[in-house]
Design an enzyme around this catalytic site. Sequence first.
Site, PDB file in Angstrom:
ATOM      1  N   HIS A  82       0.846  -1.187   0.000  1.00 40.86           N
ATOM      2  CA  HIS A  82       0.000   0.000   0.000  1.00 40.86           C
ATOM      3  C   HIS A  82       0.876   1.230   0.000  1.00 40.86           C
ATOM      4  O   HIS A  82       1.887   1.283   0.678  1.00 40.86           O
ATOM      5  CB  HIS A  82      -0.902   0.021   1.235  1.00 40.86           C
ATOM      6  CG  HIS A  82      -2.127   0.848   1.029  1.00 40.86           C
ATOM      7  ND1 HIS A  82      -3.295   0.331   0.506  1.00 40.86           N
ATOM      8  CD2 HIS A  82      -2.365   2.159   1.236  1.00 40.86           C
ATOM      9  CE1 HIS A  82      -4.195   1.299   0.418  1.00 40.86           C
ATOM     10  NE2 HIS A  82      -3.655   2.419   0.860  1.00 40.86           N
ATOM     11  N   ASP A 161     -13.635   2.903   6.579  1.00 35.07           N
ATOM     12  CA  ASP A 161     -12.619   3.616   5.806  1.00 35.07           C
ATOM     13  C   ASP A 161     -13.199   4.112   4.487  1.00 35.07           C
ATOM     14  O   ASP A 161     -12.861   5.205   4.032  1.00 35.07           O
ATOM     15  CB  ASP A 161     -11.386   2.740   5.551  1.00 35.07           C
ATOM     16  CG  ASP A 161     -10.318   3.538   4.795  1.00 35.07           C
ATOM     17  OD1 ASP A 161      -9.954   4.622   5.280  1.00 35.07           O
ATOM     18  OD2 ASP A 161      -9.897   3.102   3.709  1.00 35.07           O
ATOM     19  N   ARG A 168     -12.755  12.668   3.845  1.00 35.60           N
ATOM     20  CA  ARG A 168     -11.478  13.376   4.035  1.00 35.60           C
ATOM     21  C   ARG A 168     -10.995  13.988   2.729  1.00 35.60           C
ATOM     22  O   ARG A 168     -10.392  15.062   2.713  1.00 35.60           O
ATOM     23  CB  ARG A 168     -10.422  12.400   4.589  1.00 35.60           C
ATOM     24  CG  ARG A 168     -10.647  12.045   6.053  1.00 35.60           C
ATOM     25  CD  ARG A 168      -9.756  10.883   6.464  1.00 35.60           C
ATOM     26  NE  ARG A 168      -8.371  11.124   6.196  1.00 35.60           N
ATOM     27  CZ  ARG A 168      -7.515  10.197   5.725  1.00 35.60           C
ATOM     28  NH1 ARG A 168      -7.923   8.963   5.472  1.00 35.60           N
ATOM     29  NH2 ARG A 168      -6.269  10.507   5.507  1.00 35.60           N
ATOM     30  N   SER A 183      -6.394   4.610   8.262  1.00 33.23           N
ATOM     31  CA  SER A 183      -7.025   4.294   6.981  1.00 33.23           C
ATOM     32  C   SER A 183      -6.291   3.141   6.293  1.00 33.23           C
ATOM     33  O   SER A 183      -6.897   2.150   5.864  1.00 33.23           O
ATOM     34  CB  SER A 183      -7.008   5.554   6.106  1.00 33.23           C
ATOM     35  OG  SER A 183      -7.255   5.246   4.767  1.00 33.23           O
ATOM     36  N   LYS A 187      -7.518  -1.218   6.379  1.00 35.07           N
ATOM     37  CA  LYS A 187      -7.765  -1.985   5.142  1.00 35.07           C
ATOM     38  C   LYS A 187      -6.867  -3.209   5.097  1.00 35.07           C
ATOM     39  O   LYS A 187      -7.277  -4.288   4.706  1.00 35.07           O
ATOM     40  CB  LYS A 187      -7.468  -1.125   3.910  1.00 35.07           C
ATOM     41  CG  LYS A 187      -8.476  -0.050   3.643  1.00 35.07           C
ATOM     42  CD  LYS A 187      -8.295   0.527   2.242  1.00 35.07           C
ATOM     43  CE  LYS A 187      -7.175   1.522   2.137  1.00 35.07           C
ATOM     44  NZ  LYS A 187      -7.490   2.874   2.551  1.00 35.07           N
TER      45      LYS A 187
HETATM   46  N1  URA Z   1      -3.981   5.815   1.400  1.00 33.86           N
HETATM   47  C1  URA Z   1      -5.022   5.396   2.148  1.00 33.86           C
HETATM   48  O1  URA Z   1      -5.522   4.304   1.966  1.00 33.86           O
HETATM   49  N2  URA Z   1      -5.482   6.208   3.087  1.00 33.86           N
HETATM   50  C2  URA Z   1      -4.965   7.413   3.339  1.00 33.86           C
HETATM   51  O2  URA Z   1      -5.432   8.085   4.234  1.00 33.86           O
HETATM   52  C3  URA Z   1      -3.873   7.851   2.562  1.00 33.86           C
HETATM   53  C4  URA Z   1      -3.403   7.025   1.583  1.00 33.86           C
END
Ligand code: URA
Length: 434
Positions: A82, A161, A168, A183, A187
């Site tokens: 990620h 999320d 956001r 966040s 995930k």
């Molecule tokens: N990637 C994400 O999944 N969440 C964030 O807040 C920033 C980048």
Amino acid sequence: MAIINLIEQKRDGGELTTEQIEWFVRAYTAGDVPDYQAAALMMAIYLRGMNRREIVDLTLAMARSGEQLDLHEVAPFIVDKHSSGGVGDKTTLVVQPMVAACGVPVGKMSGRGLGSSGGTLDKMESFPGWSPDLTLEQFKRQLADIGLVLAGQTGDLAPADGKLYALRDVTGTVASTPLIAASIMSKKLASGADAIVLDVKMGQGAFMPTVEMARELARIMVDIGQDAGRQTVALITDMNQPLGHAVGNALEVKEALDTLTGGGPADFWGHCLDVAGYMLLLAGKAGTVEEAKALATAARDDGRALDKFRALVHAQGGDPSTVDHPERLPQARLVEPVHAGRDGFLAGINARAIGWSCVRLGAGRQVKEDTIDYGVGMIIPVKVGDHLAAGDLLGTIHANDPARLAQARREFLEALTWSDEPVAPLPHLYEIVE
Ligand code: URA
């Protein structure tokens, strides 16, 4: 519990209790807290921060807001990656098929564009018909069948999320260490990966402007991952200029396809190799990162990675023949080159300014309801440190509207800084947090 109390408590610099955080996440996910109050709380957290206990509580509450996948019935070991978000960051599109082609399943939950940074799901939706909306059963079946999945935060997985991310994006509350950590890690924990490689971007175009801030975010996320029993490594990488050349959804998909077929910009390929190398290393496929990179390169060179990408497009509803005919992807009607007005060394390409300019072209959202214009964006083949002469090509703007094109052209030129003295190229990888 009353949401107004949580907002005021955080606004005044107080700590939220575990119970308050769990209640908020449950109530907001269920639709019992309206967006305007959730946005006020996000802003209070943005301004006041959270301590480590609050961040862990928020992450776990968000991870538990839906199902938590146990994927071991379909694959013995799953890796995931990620990025904390950047401009031109199409890394997943190359890395995921390469790693899957090396025999390591990658079940990934990705996001949409956030602020000035693009989102993997928006990029993949450049393939007409392709959808990230999978049920848990579909997620598992696809992982078992083809070894790669790219899902969104839909109903079942970390739905908190999904809602907070969209909120956001349009309320100026993205660049917050606790909110980004919760966040991303919610995930990752919900989607059941055994090993996670985090690509924490730092610099002008990232949410973390300095290495120190990126390190703090990386440390928190690595600790959360390790505490949850997941092998987690973070790479701190540069986002002071766009990654690769393309910024904008279909343009980035084309660049990813180029890279999967042996072309693509050198900085982007180097970055993909770093990320894929660590994913394969954590999965035990190689003894060193260099060996792991050689495996990834072989999977690209013999076409296995591209086959996996085709399978990913097909499995989630897209037309796999588009992979071999990228000219069928959405294209902008107006394509205008921009040339240098002077000689000199390129000293800066403000990635954040470029990202926002592409959002205004239509590549991202300014309000939640905005639809994406997949064909628009910029191709910027120059890099910091390049020496250019007046008249050299700096980039091309891809637009569907003449006024927006003119504005993007101005913004692009303003995003560049020049020097008469030689300028060192930017480093790519700053450090690794294990
Ligand atoms: N990637 C994400 O999944 N969440 C964030 O807040 C920033 C980048």
